[in-house]
Write an enzyme that holds these catalytic residues in place. Structure first.
Site, short mmCIF file in Angstrom:
data_model
loop_
_atom_site.label_atom_id
_atom_site.label_comp_id
_atom_site.label_asym_id
_atom_site.label_seq_id
_atom_site.Cartn_x
_atom_site.Cartn_y
_atom_site.Cartn_z
N HIS A 1 -3.11 7.05 2.65
CA HIS A 1 -3.57 5.79 2.08
C HIS A 1 -4.98 5.50 2.59
CE1 HIS A 1 -4.03 1.70 0.96
NE2 HIS A 1 -3.85 1.23 2.17
N CYS B 1 0.82 -1.23 0.00
CA CYS B 1 0.00 0.00 0.00
C CYS B 1 0.85 1.27 0.00
CB CYS B 1 -0.96 0.01 1.18
SG CYS B 1 -1.98 -1.47 1.27
N ASN C 1 -10.20 -0.14 0.00
CA ASN C 1 -8.74 -0.07 0.02
C ASN C 1 -8.20 -0.65 -1.29
OD1 ASN C 1 -6.00 -0.41 0.44
ND2 ASN C 1 -6.21 -1.27 2.51
N1 ACO Z 1 -18.85 -8.43 9.03
C1 ACO Z 1 -19.39 -8.72 10.22
N2 ACO Z 1 -18.66 -9.12 11.28
C2 ACO Z 1 -17.34 -9.21 11.11
C3 ACO Z 1 -16.71 -8.95 9.88
C4 ACO Z 1 -17.52 -8.54 8.81
N3 ACO Z 1 -17.03 -8.24 7.59
N4 ACO Z 1 -15.38 -9.13 10.02
C5 ACO Z 1 -15.17 -9.51 11.29
N5 ACO Z 1 -16.35 -9.56 11.96
C6 ACO Z 1 -16.59 -9.91 13.34
C7 ACO Z 1 -15.52 -10.80 13.91
O1 ACO Z 1 -15.77 -12.16 13.59
C8 ACO Z 1 -15.63 -10.53 15.38
O2 ACO Z 1 -16.73 -11.26 15.90
P1 ACO Z 1 -16.69 -11.88 17.38
O3 ACO Z 1 -16.55 -10.69 18.29
O4 ACO Z 1 -17.99 -12.58 17.47
O5 ACO Z 1 -15.47 -12.77 17.39
C9 ACO Z 1 -16.03 -9.05 15.44
O6 ACO Z 1 -16.53 -8.72 14.13
C10 ACO Z 1 -14.88 -8.15 15.78
O7 ACO Z 1 -13.79 -8.49 14.97
P2 ACO Z 1 -12.45 -7.67 15.03
O8 ACO Z 1 -11.47 -8.23 14.05
O9 ACO Z 1 -12.02 -7.54 16.47
O10 ACO Z 1 -12.96 -6.25 14.53
P3 ACO Z 1 -12.24 -4.86 14.55
O11 ACO Z 1 -13.01 -3.91 15.34
O12 ACO Z 1 -10.78 -4.97 14.83
O13 ACO Z 1 -12.40 -4.42 13.05
C11 ACO Z 1 -11.10 -4.28 11.06
C12 ACO Z 1 -11.77 -5.20 12.04
C13 ACO Z 1 -12.13 -3.43 10.35
C14 ACO Z 1 -10.35 -5.11 10.03
C15 ACO Z 1 -10.13 -3.35 11.82
O14 ACO Z 1 -9.29 -4.10 12.68
C16 ACO Z 1 -9.28 -2.57 10.88
O15 ACO Z 1 -9.76 -1.72 10.17
N6 ACO Z 1 -7.97 -2.77 10.90
C17 ACO Z 1 -7.09 -2.12 9.98
C18 ACO Z 1 -6.82 -3.07 8.89
C19 ACO Z 1 -6.71 -2.43 7.56
O16 ACO Z 1 -7.20 -1.36 7.26
N7 ACO Z 1 -6.04 -3.13 6.71
C20 ACO Z 1 -5.92 -2.74 5.39
C21 ACO Z 1 -4.70 -3.28 4.86
S1 ACO Z 1 -3.35 -2.58 5.59
C22 ACO Z 1 -3.11 -1.25 4.88
O17 ACO Z 1 -3.68 -0.91 3.91
C23 ACO Z 1 -2.13 -0.49 5.58
#
Ligand code: ACO
Length: 321
Positions: free
Chosen positions: A248, A115, A278
Protein backbone atom coordinates in the site's frame (compact mmCIF):
# COMPACT_ATOMS: atom_id res chain seq x y z
CA UNK A 1 -9.15 -27.77 -9.37
CA UNK A 2 -10.30 -24.21 -10.16
CA UNK A 3 -7.86 -21.36 -9.53
CA UNK A 4 -8.15 -17.60 -10.01
CA UNK A 5 -5.72 -15.48 -12.02
CA UNK A 6 -5.49 -11.83 -12.98
CA UNK A 7 -6.40 -11.54 -16.67
CA UNK A 8 -6.18 -7.75 -17.05
CA UNK A 9 -5.40 -4.55 -15.16
CA UNK A 10 -6.45 -0.92 -15.56
CA UNK A 11 -6.26 2.37 -13.71
CA UNK A 12 -7.35 5.98 -13.88
CA UNK A 13 -6.19 9.22 -12.27
CA UNK A 14 -8.32 12.38 -12.48
CA UNK A 15 -6.96 15.63 -13.88
CA UNK A 16 -3.41 16.95 -13.85
CA UNK A 17 -0.88 16.22 -11.08
CA UNK A 18 -1.07 18.66 -8.14
CA UNK A 19 2.41 19.36 -6.78
CA UNK A 20 3.42 20.13 -3.21
CA UNK A 21 4.15 23.70 -4.31
CA UNK A 22 0.61 23.86 -5.75
CA UNK A 23 -0.71 23.05 -2.25
CA UNK A 24 1.44 25.83 -0.80
CA UNK A 25 0.03 28.18 -3.46
CA UNK A 26 -3.48 27.13 -2.36
CA UNK A 27 -2.69 28.40 1.14
CA UNK A 28 -1.66 25.22 3.00
CA UNK A 29 1.01 25.92 5.63
CA UNK A 30 3.55 23.36 4.39
CA UNK A 31 6.57 23.04 2.09
CA UNK A 32 7.78 20.74 -0.66
CA UNK A 33 10.84 19.86 1.43
CA UNK A 34 8.77 18.81 4.49
CA UNK A 35 6.42 16.63 2.47
CA UNK A 36 9.14 14.97 0.38
CA UNK A 37 11.41 14.33 3.37
CA UNK A 38 8.68 12.85 5.61
CA UNK A 39 6.60 11.00 3.00
CA UNK A 40 8.26 10.85 -0.43
CA UNK A 41 5.13 12.43 -1.95
CA UNK A 42 5.74 14.96 -4.76
CA UNK A 43 2.37 15.06 -6.55
CA UNK A 44 -1.15 13.68 -6.24
CA UNK A 45 -4.34 13.87 -8.35
CA UNK A 46 -7.49 15.52 -7.01
CA UNK A 47 -10.87 14.90 -8.62
CA UNK A 48 -13.17 17.78 -9.59
CA UNK A 49 -16.09 18.23 -7.20
CA UNK A 50 -18.59 16.55 -9.54
CA UNK A 51 -16.45 13.41 -10.09
CA UNK A 52 -17.35 10.38 -7.98
CA UNK A 53 -15.61 7.14 -7.03
CA UNK A 54 -17.80 5.24 -9.52
CA UNK A 55 -16.68 7.62 -12.31
CA UNK A 56 -13.02 6.85 -11.58
CA UNK A 57 -13.82 3.15 -11.14
CA UNK A 58 -15.59 3.09 -14.50
CA UNK A 59 -12.56 4.38 -16.43
CA UNK A 60 -10.17 1.99 -14.63
CA UNK A 61 -12.57 -0.93 -15.16
CA UNK A 62 -12.98 -0.28 -18.88
CA UNK A 63 -9.19 -0.42 -19.22
CA UNK A 64 -8.91 -3.63 -17.17
CA UNK A 65 -11.71 -5.34 -19.10
CA UNK A 66 -10.12 -4.33 -22.42
CA UNK A 67 -6.69 -5.55 -21.24
CA UNK A 68 -8.29 -8.92 -20.44
CA UNK A 69 -9.71 -9.03 -23.98
CA UNK A 70 -13.26 -9.11 -22.62
CA UNK A 71 -16.51 -7.16 -22.80
CA UNK A 72 -18.32 -5.78 -19.72
CA UNK A 73 -21.07 -8.39 -20.20
CA UNK A 74 -18.48 -11.14 -19.55
CA UNK A 75 -18.17 -10.01 -15.90
CA UNK A 76 -20.34 -11.91 -13.41
CA UNK A 77 -19.11 -10.36 -10.13
CA UNK A 78 -18.34 -6.69 -9.37
CA UNK A 79 -16.50 -5.87 -6.14
CA UNK A 80 -15.57 -2.27 -5.32
CA UNK A 81 -13.32 -1.41 -2.39
CA UNK A 82 -13.93 2.16 -1.29
CA UNK A 83 -14.24 4.34 1.80
CA UNK A 84 -15.60 7.21 -0.28
CA UNK A 85 -18.74 5.74 -1.87
CA UNK A 86 -20.88 7.86 -4.19
CA UNK A 87 -23.75 7.69 -1.71
CA UNK A 88 -24.91 5.75 1.36
CA UNK A 89 -26.68 3.30 -0.90
CA UNK A 90 -26.81 1.76 -3.43
CA UNK A 91 -23.27 0.43 -3.39
CA UNK A 92 -20.65 2.03 -5.62
CA UNK A 93 -20.31 -1.44 -7.19
CA UNK A 94 -23.95 -1.38 -8.28
CA UNK A 95 -23.54 2.14 -9.71
CA UNK A 96 -20.37 1.02 -11.50
CA UNK A 97 -22.19 -1.99 -12.90
CA UNK A 98 -24.82 0.33 -14.37
CA UNK A 99 -22.19 2.69 -15.82
CA UNK A 100 -20.42 -0.24 -17.47
CA UNK A 101 -23.72 -1.47 -18.93
CA UNK A 102 -23.51 -4.89 -17.26
CA UNK A 103 -27.10 -6.16 -17.47
CA UNK A 104 -26.49 -9.89 -17.05
CA UNK A 105 -27.53 -10.14 -13.39
CA UNK A 106 -23.93 -10.12 -12.10
CA UNK A 107 -23.57 -9.78 -8.32
CA UNK A 108 -22.22 -6.41 -7.15
CA UNK A 109 -21.21 -5.17 -3.71
CA UNK A 110 -18.77 -2.87 -1.90
CA UNK A 111 -16.01 -3.78 0.54
CA UNK A 112 -15.06 -1.35 3.30
CA UNK A 113 -11.59 -2.06 4.65
CA UNK A 114 -10.10 1.40 3.96
CA UNK A 115 -6.53 1.11 2.58
CA UNK A 116 -6.65 -2.73 2.73
CA UNK A 117 -9.88 -2.73 0.72
CA UNK A 118 -8.36 -3.94 -2.55
CA UNK A 119 -6.64 -6.89 -0.87
CA UNK A 120 -9.91 -7.74 0.87
CA UNK A 121 -11.82 -7.48 -2.42
CA UNK A 122 -9.29 -9.61 -4.30
CA UNK A 123 -9.38 -12.28 -1.60
CA UNK A 124 -13.19 -12.38 -1.54
CA UNK A 125 -13.41 -12.56 -5.34
CA UNK A 126 -10.82 -15.33 -5.43
CA UNK A 127 -12.98 -17.40 -3.08
CA UNK A 128 -16.08 -16.85 -5.26
CA UNK A 129 -14.14 -18.02 -8.33
CA UNK A 130 -12.50 -20.99 -6.64
CA UNK A 131 -15.91 -22.13 -5.39
CA UNK A 132 -17.06 -22.38 -9.01
CA UNK A 133 -19.99 -20.00 -8.46
CA UNK A 134 -18.49 -17.15 -10.59
CA UNK A 135 -16.09 -17.04 -13.52
CA UNK A 136 -14.95 -13.47 -14.07
CA UNK A 137 -14.76 -10.88 -11.32
CA UNK A 138 -14.03 -7.20 -11.64
CA UNK A 139 -12.20 -6.06 -8.49
CA UNK A 140 -11.76 -2.31 -8.14
CA UNK A 141 -10.24 0.09 -5.61
CA UNK A 142 -11.65 3.59 -6.13
CA UNK A 143 -11.41 6.66 -3.92
CA UNK A 144 -12.05 10.37 -3.80
CA UNK A 145 -10.26 10.80 -0.48
CA UNK A 146 -9.96 14.54 -1.11
CA UNK A 147 -13.65 14.76 -0.03
CA UNK A 148 -12.92 13.56 3.52
CA UNK A 149 -9.80 15.66 4.13
CA UNK A 150 -9.71 18.63 6.47
CA UNK A 151 -7.78 21.06 4.26
CA UNK A 152 -6.89 23.10 7.35
CA UNK A 153 -5.08 20.07 8.89
CA UNK A 154 -1.64 20.09 7.24
CA UNK A 155 -0.71 16.86 9.04
CA UNK A 156 -3.17 14.88 6.89
CA UNK A 157 -4.32 16.85 3.83
CA UNK A 158 -0.93 16.68 2.07
CA UNK A 159 -0.81 12.88 2.22
CA UNK A 160 -3.74 11.72 0.11
CA UNK A 161 -4.93 11.67 -3.49
CA UNK A 162 -7.80 10.41 -5.66
CA UNK A 163 -7.80 7.60 -8.23
CA UNK A 164 -8.89 4.10 -9.14
CA UNK A 165 -7.33 0.79 -10.12
CA UNK A 166 -9.01 -2.40 -11.32
CA UNK A 167 -8.27 -6.00 -12.17
CA UNK A 168 -10.24 -8.74 -13.89
CA UNK A 169 -9.88 -11.99 -12.00
CA UNK A 170 -10.89 -15.09 -13.93
CA UNK A 171 -11.14 -18.84 -13.42
CA UNK A 172 -8.03 -20.70 -14.53
CA UNK A 173 -6.59 -24.23 -14.61
CA UNK A 174 -3.27 -22.93 -13.27
CA UNK A 175 -2.71 -21.18 -9.92
CA UNK A 176 -2.75 -17.36 -10.09
CA UNK A 177 -3.29 -16.43 -6.46
CA UNK A 178 -1.02 -18.64 -4.37
CA UNK A 179 -1.94 -17.47 -0.86
CA UNK A 180 -3.95 -14.76 0.87
CA UNK A 181 -4.27 -13.48 4.45
CA UNK A 182 -6.72 -10.96 5.90
CA UNK A 183 -6.75 -9.50 9.41
CA UNK A 184 -8.43 -6.78 11.46
CA UNK A 185 -8.26 -5.40 14.98
CA UNK A 186 -10.93 -2.79 15.53
CA UNK A 187 -9.53 -1.75 18.88
CA UNK A 188 -7.04 0.48 17.02
CA UNK A 189 -9.75 2.59 15.36
CA UNK A 190 -8.97 5.84 17.26
CA UNK A 191 -5.54 6.28 15.58
CA UNK A 192 -7.07 6.52 12.08
CA UNK A 193 -10.73 7.21 11.43
CA UNK A 194 -13.43 9.47 10.04
CA UNK A 195 -15.48 9.63 13.24
CA UNK A 196 -18.68 11.23 11.93
CA UNK A 197 -21.91 9.34 11.25
CA UNK A 198 -25.27 10.03 9.67
CA UNK A 199 -28.44 10.61 11.67
CA UNK A 200 -31.64 12.58 11.20
CA UNK A 201 -30.65 13.45 7.65
CA UNK A 202 -27.30 15.03 8.43
CA UNK A 203 -23.68 14.18 9.27
CA UNK A 204 -23.35 14.00 13.03
CA UNK A 205 -19.86 14.58 14.37
CA UNK A 206 -16.55 15.08 12.57
CA UNK A 207 -16.76 14.27 8.82
CA UNK A 208 -12.98 14.43 8.24
CA UNK A 209 -10.10 11.95 8.40
CA UNK A 210 -8.24 12.09 11.74
CA UNK A 211 -4.93 10.37 12.32
CA UNK A 212 -2.17 9.86 14.87
CA UNK A 213 0.57 9.72 12.23
CA UNK A 214 3.34 8.25 14.37
CA UNK A 215 1.12 5.51 15.83
CA UNK A 216 -0.11 4.61 12.33
CA UNK A 217 3.47 4.53 11.05
CA UNK A 218 4.63 2.03 13.71
CA UNK A 219 1.55 -0.17 13.35
CA UNK A 220 1.81 -0.23 9.54
CA UNK A 221 5.48 -1.28 9.46
CA UNK A 222 4.86 -4.08 11.99
CA UNK A 223 1.83 -5.69 10.33
CA UNK A 224 3.03 -5.26 6.72
CA UNK A 225 6.16 -7.24 7.58
CA UNK A 226 4.19 -9.93 9.42
CA UNK A 227 1.46 -10.46 6.84
CA UNK A 228 3.90 -10.72 3.92
CA UNK A 229 5.81 -13.43 5.81
CA UNK A 230 2.49 -15.14 6.49
CA UNK A 231 1.52 -15.54 2.80
CA UNK A 232 5.05 -16.58 1.85
CA UNK A 233 5.05 -19.29 4.54
CA UNK A 234 1.55 -20.40 3.56
CA UNK A 235 2.64 -20.89 -0.07
CA UNK A 236 6.07 -22.32 0.85
CA UNK A 237 7.78 -19.53 -1.11
CA UNK A 238 11.13 -17.93 -0.15
CA UNK A 239 11.23 -14.08 -0.14
CA UNK A 240 14.19 -14.03 -2.55
CA UNK A 241 12.08 -15.76 -5.24
CA UNK A 242 9.52 -12.93 -5.22
CA UNK A 243 9.87 -10.68 -8.28
CA UNK A 244 7.90 -7.67 -7.04
CA UNK A 245 6.56 -6.27 -3.79
CA UNK A 246 3.59 -3.89 -4.12
CA UNK A 247 2.78 -2.48 -0.69
CA UNK A 248 0.00 0.00 0.00
CA UNK A 249 1.35 3.41 -1.02
CA UNK A 250 1.07 5.56 2.10
CA UNK A 251 4.59 6.79 2.74
CA UNK A 252 7.97 5.92 1.17
CA UNK A 253 9.48 5.44 4.63
CA UNK A 254 6.85 2.82 5.53
CA UNK A 255 7.51 1.11 2.18
CA UNK A 256 11.30 1.14 2.71
CA UNK A 257 11.00 -0.20 6.27
CA UNK A 258 8.66 -2.99 5.11
CA UNK A 259 10.98 -4.01 2.28
CA UNK A 260 13.91 -4.08 4.69
CA UNK A 261 12.03 -6.33 7.13
CA UNK A 262 11.30 -8.74 4.28
CA UNK A 263 14.82 -8.61 2.88
CA UNK A 264 13.45 -7.37 -0.46
CA UNK A 265 15.70 -4.78 -2.21
CA UNK A 266 14.03 -1.50 -3.21
CA UNK A 267 14.61 -2.24 -6.91
CA UNK A 268 12.03 -5.03 -6.52
CA UNK A 269 9.47 -2.69 -4.96
CA UNK A 270 6.83 -0.88 -7.04
CA UNK A 271 6.48 2.61 -5.54
CA UNK A 272 4.04 5.20 -6.88
CA UNK A 273 3.52 7.21 -3.70
CA UNK A 274 5.76 9.96 -5.10
CA UNK A 275 3.29 10.56 -7.96
CA UNK A 276 -0.06 9.45 -6.55
CA UNK A 277 0.13 10.15 -2.81
CA UNK A 278 -1.97 7.80 -0.70
CA UNK A 279 -5.06 6.79 -2.70
CA UNK A 280 -6.25 4.32 -0.04
CA UNK A 281 -7.98 1.28 -1.62
CA UNK A 282 -6.87 2.41 -5.10
CA UNK A 283 -3.15 2.53 -4.35
CA UNK A 284 -2.25 -1.14 -4.92
CA UNK A 285 -4.17 -1.71 -8.19
CA UNK A 286 -2.91 1.67 -9.48
CA UNK A 287 0.70 0.62 -8.81
CA UNK A 288 0.09 -2.85 -10.25
CA UNK A 289 -1.38 -1.47 -13.47
CA UNK A 290 1.41 1.07 -13.89
CA UNK A 291 4.07 -1.62 -13.58
CA UNK A 292 2.23 -3.99 -15.93
CA UNK A 293 1.88 -1.28 -18.57
CA UNK A 294 5.50 -0.09 -18.32
CA UNK A 295 6.68 -3.69 -18.77
CA UNK A 296 8.23 -4.30 -15.36
CA UNK A 297 5.63 -6.89 -14.35
CA UNK A 298 5.48 -9.79 -16.80
CA UNK A 299 3.60 -13.08 -17.10
CA UNK A 300 4.88 -15.79 -14.77
CA UNK A 301 6.34 -13.45 -12.15
CA UNK A 302 5.60 -13.69 -8.42
CA UNK A 303 4.19 -10.62 -6.73
CA UNK A 304 3.21 -9.79 -3.17
CA UNK A 305 0.47 -7.17 -2.77
CA UNK A 306 -0.18 -6.01 0.78
CA UNK A 307 -2.13 -3.32 2.53
CA UNK A 308 -2.90 -1.78 5.90
CA UNK A 309 -5.57 0.72 6.74
CA UNK A 310 -8.08 2.13 9.17
CA UNK A 311 -9.97 -0.33 11.31
CA UNK A 312 -7.22 -1.40 11.63
CA UNK A 313 -7.27 -3.85 8.78
CA UNK A 314 -4.33 -5.51 7.05
CA UNK A 315 -3.80 -8.24 4.50
CA UNK A 316 -1.65 -9.65 1.70
CA UNK A 317 -1.88 -11.82 -1.39
CA UNK A 318 0.90 -13.72 -3.15
CA UNK A 319 0.25 -13.76 -6.90
CA UNK A 320 1.67 -15.78 -9.78
CA UNK A 321 1.04 -13.25 -12.52
N1 ACO B 1 4.07 20.59 6.60
C1 ACO B 1 4.92 21.14 7.47
N2 ACO B 1 4.96 20.80 8.77
C2 ACO B 1 4.11 19.86 9.19
C3 ACO B 1 3.17 19.26 8.34
C4 ACO B 1 3.17 19.65 6.99
N3 ACO B 1 2.33 19.12 6.07
N4 ACO B 1 2.45 18.36 9.05
C5 ACO B 1 2.91 18.40 10.30
N5 ACO B 1 3.91 19.31 10.40
C6 ACO B 1 4.70 19.67 11.57
C7 ACO B 1 3.97 19.41 12.86
O1 ACO B 1 3.12 20.50 13.18
C8 ACO B 1 5.10 19.27 13.83
O2 ACO B 1 5.58 20.56 14.17
P1 ACO B 1 6.11 20.87 15.66
O3 ACO B 1 7.30 19.97 15.84
O4 ACO B 1 6.44 22.31 15.58
O5 ACO B 1 4.96 20.53 16.57
C9 ACO B 1 6.21 18.61 13.00
O6 ACO B 1 5.85 18.82 11.62
C10 ACO B 1 6.34 17.13 13.26
O7 ACO B 1 5.07 16.56 13.22
P2 ACO B 1 4.88 15.01 13.37
O8 ACO B 1 3.43 14.66 13.25
O9 ACO B 1 5.62 14.54 14.59
O10 ACO B 1 5.66 14.50 12.08
P3 ACO B 1 6.10 13.04 11.69
O11 ACO B 1 7.55 12.99 11.55
O12 ACO B 1 5.44 11.99 12.52
O13 ACO B 1 5.51 12.93 10.24
C11 ACO B 1 3.68 11.92 9.11
C12 ACO B 1 4.10 13.00 10.07
C13 ACO B 1 4.27 12.19 7.74
C14 ACO B 1 2.15 11.93 9.00
C15 ACO B 1 4.18 10.56 9.62
O14 ACO B 1 3.83 10.37 10.97
C16 ACO B 1 3.60 9.43 8.82
O15 ACO B 1 3.90 9.28 7.66
N6 ACO B 1 2.81 8.57 9.43
C17 ACO B 1 2.15 7.52 8.73
C18 ACO B 1 0.79 7.96 8.44
C19 ACO B 1 0.27 7.51 7.12
O16 ACO B 1 0.97 7.20 6.19
N7 ACO B 1 -1.01 7.49 7.07
C20 ACO B 1 -1.67 7.19 5.89
C21 ACO B 1 -2.96 6.64 6.20
S1 ACO B 1 -2.81 5.13 6.95
C22 ACO B 1 -2.60 4.10 5.83
O17 ACO B 1 -2.70 4.36 4.68
C23 ACO B 1 -2.23 2.84 6.37
Amino acid sequence: MIYARIAGTGSFLPGEPVSNDDLVARGIDTSNDWIVERTGIRTRHLAASDVTSSDLACEASRRAIAAAGLQPEDIDLVVVATSTPDCIFPSTAALLQAKLGIRNGAAAFDVQAVCTGFVYGLTIAEKFIRSGSHKRALVVGAEVFSRILDWSDRGTCVLFGDGAGAVVLEASDAPGILATALHADGSHHPILCVPGGVASGQVIGDPFLRMDGQAVFKFAVKVLGEVAHEVLADAGVQPETVDWLIPHQANIRIIQATAKRLGVPMDKVIATVDRHGNTSAASIPLALDLAVRDGRIRAGQRIIVEGVGGGFTWGAALLQF
